[in-house]
Design a protein around this motif. Structure first.
Motif, PDB file in Angstrom:
ATOM      1  N   VAL A   1       1.216  -0.689   0.087  1.00  0.00           N
ATOM      2  CA  VAL A   1      -0.228   0.357  -0.453  1.00  0.00           C
ATOM      3  C   VAL A   1       0.910   1.344  -0.011  1.00  0.00           C
ATOM      4  O   VAL A   1       1.559   0.965   1.088  1.00  0.00           O
ATOM      5  CB  VAL A   1      -0.812   0.042   1.118  1.00  0.00           C
ATOM      6  N   VAL A   2       0.565   2.433  -0.764  1.00  0.00           N
ATOM      7  CA  VAL A   2       1.459   3.273  -0.710  1.00  0.00           C
ATOM      8  C   VAL A   2       0.798   4.519  -0.229  1.00  0.00           C
ATOM      9  O   VAL A   2      -0.384   5.023  -1.457  1.00  0.00           O
ATOM     10  CB  VAL A   2       1.971   3.372  -1.847  1.00  0.00           C
ATOM     11  N   GLU A   3       0.714   5.453   0.545  1.00  0.00           N
ATOM     12  CA  GLU A   3       0.054   6.602   0.447  1.00  0.00           C
ATOM     13  C   GLU A   3       1.500   7.542   1.374  1.00  0.00           C
ATOM     14  O   GLU A   3       2.016   7.221   2.547  1.00  0.00           O
ATOM     15  CB  GLU A   3      -1.322   6.232   1.439  1.00  0.00           C
ATOM     16  N   GLN A   4       1.415   8.732   0.667  1.00  0.00           N
ATOM     17  CA  GLN A   4       2.373   9.831   0.655  1.00  0.00           C
ATOM     18  C   GLN A   4       3.308   9.835   1.303  1.00  0.00           C
ATOM     19  O   GLN A   4       3.826   9.218   2.383  1.00  0.00           O
ATOM     20  CB  GLN A   4       1.396  10.531   2.823  1.00  0.00           C
ATOM     21  N   ARG A   5       3.866   8.794   0.381  1.00  0.00           N
ATOM     22  CA  ARG A   5       5.527   8.451   0.662  1.00  0.00           C
ATOM     23  C   ARG A   5       5.563   7.892   1.511  1.00  0.00           C
ATOM     24  O   ARG A   5       7.086   7.215   2.115  1.00  0.00           O
ATOM     25  CB  ARG A   5       6.539   9.359   0.288  1.00  0.00           C
ATOM     26  N   HIS A   6       4.807   6.965   2.330  1.00  0.00           N
ATOM     27  CA  HIS A   6       4.947   5.525   2.987  1.00  0.00           C
ATOM     28  C   HIS A   6       4.232   4.751   2.393  1.00  0.00           C
ATOM     29  O   HIS A   6       3.477   4.253   1.747  1.00  0.00           O
ATOM     30  CB  HIS A   6       3.883   6.081   3.948  1.00  0.00           C
ATOM     31  N   VAL A   7       5.021   3.500   2.382  1.00  0.00           N
ATOM     32  CA  VAL A   7       4.922   2.511   1.423  1.00  0.00           C
ATOM     33  C   VAL A   7       4.611   1.104   2.760  1.00  0.00           C
ATOM     34  O   VAL A   7       5.523   0.720   3.958  1.00  0.00           O
ATOM     35  CB  VAL A   7       6.238   1.807   1.420  1.00  0.00           C
TER      36      VAL A   7
END
Lengths: 244, 244
Positions: B207-213
């Motif tokens: 899952v990717v959201e706002q430069r977080h994996v």
DNA sequence: CGGTCCCTTGAATGTGATCAATTCGAGTGG
DNA sequence: CCACTCGAATTGATCACATTCAAGGGACCG
């Protein structure tokens, strides 16, 4: 001076008697090996470093799916095993590409070096650092250069490295690699390597006969493909003073 | 113990008081730097090594034709400058990827280490050797893995390395790289990186959201793409005895 | 509001891989 | 001297993975 390591190291610093003695000790043991003979198998414990006296050696990674690549080509005078010194376990294999001769010396001798011949230790650190630079350049080449550029850089680099090994640049040199092996080194297929070599011959850059390559005009070819040598001198200015 | 280097080195050996003192001396100087700030420019003389206290740093090669690639990503606790120690001149640039803090110490301190704290010198040699292993793996990946495999290995490796840096694996982590930068690291275009990440999300791996994996099932994903961690422990058995 | 940076999407293109058949050459054995 | 083999280089035809080019959208910031 029959020691090829001393020979090589002398390019960087003038060895003291104590240092020469230590180098001799490192090369005490000597083993002749024939082509394809394995030196290190993946998973092996590695308790030695080796000086390659003559012949060519390759380090190779083998992975699932039959895909593998050649990670390092060792030429005469080079020190092998520096990438295994940290873990003491091989995650890549090392084997003779041609007949040759290697001098193993125990990793523990390096510990001794810190104390007895700190300049040699520094030199070994420097050699490891050069290996890193070479690998970084290869990462760049694999990531961003076209196949033609890769093959060109490969041949031009080899010429430069052989010049170092043989103390003297020559336009013609022996290339004991098959097209498939060149491909494993450059991330290409044997077939495409063959096609590119043919093109390079047609373009007049090289001549190939019987595993020998002749480079016509290295300067202009290098210019054309954007090659620049990275074999700058080692900087010894930070080395400790030799004892005694 | 606020020293991140001491912290890191302590994973490998129990530091003596003398060694701790030396490490403190190495971290004496401290510099806060902001994102994009350059640490080393190509062509610079490099008289220092650096310990990265926090933040991310990248080493980059720039070449003709606007093509370049990222050669190394440094994470907190890692030692920077080991590939420049040999030549003393930068052929690659180093710059902050995020805000952070670095501790420079002179290259000559390494010479001192051989004498005063030989085990630290050996440790530094080992770290250089690990850098080589990482580069070799990348050479293999660039040469022989597909784009999907490369991105997968990249994320799985990062997770492993961050686990080392933070002493604790976590499924979710900050990834301060743009798609273009990931592409420069893996030899792909920004666009294709984006497409692959989208596919990986669709496949349920991440899952990717706002430069977080967030990685869902690292085990099975690793299995699927043939990833295996190379961060085996450092073997200190050959190190010299600590003085005193 | 404009500007910058980054990601996204679509369609066309091309570099290098893949597959299969042939040729070449060195070494070996009859 | 001639067949035989084995490893490697060569050639042609087809395929696909990744790039390139172009346009549009979203987030952030002055």
């Amino acid at each position: 001076m029959e020691s090829c390591l001393a020979n090589r190291l002398s390019r960087f610093i003038d060895l003291t008697d104590g240092e020469k003695k230590f180098v001799r000790y490192m090369e005490e043991d000597e083993r002749d090996l024939t082509r394809r003979k394995s030196i290190v198998t993946i998973g092996d414990r590695v308790e030695h470093l080796w000086v390659l006296k003559f012949g060519w050696v390759i380090a190779r990674s083998r992975e699932a799916g039959g895909r593998s690549s050649i990670l390092r080509i060792y030429l005469p005078g080079e020190v092998m095993g520096l990438s295994e010194i940290g873990t003491g376990t091989a995650i890549h294999s090392i084997e003779m590409l041609t007949d040759g001769c290697i001098c193993p010396f125990p990793r523990s001798a390096v510990a001794e070096m810190y104390d007895k011949t700190p300049r040699l230790a520094a030199l070994l650190t420097s050699l490891g650092s050069l290996d890193q630079l070479d690998l970084r350049e290869r990462v760049f080449q694999l990531a961003r250069l076209s196949a033609v550029e890769r093959v060109s850089h490969f041949l031009l680099t080899l010429q430069d490295r052989l010049a170092l090994a043989n103390s003297g640049r020559s336009r013609r040199f022996h290339l004991p690699l098959t097209n498939a092996q060149i491909g494993d080194y450059l991330g290409l297929t044997d077939i495409y390597v063959g096609r590119i070599l043919k093109d390079l011959v047609a373009a007049g850059h090289i001549v190939v006969e019987q595993r020998h390559v002749t480079i016509h005009d290295a300067e202009s070819w290098a210019e054309e493909v954007g090659y620049r040598t990275i074999f700058g001198r080692i900087d010894t200015s930070w080395y400790p003073d030799p004892p005694g």
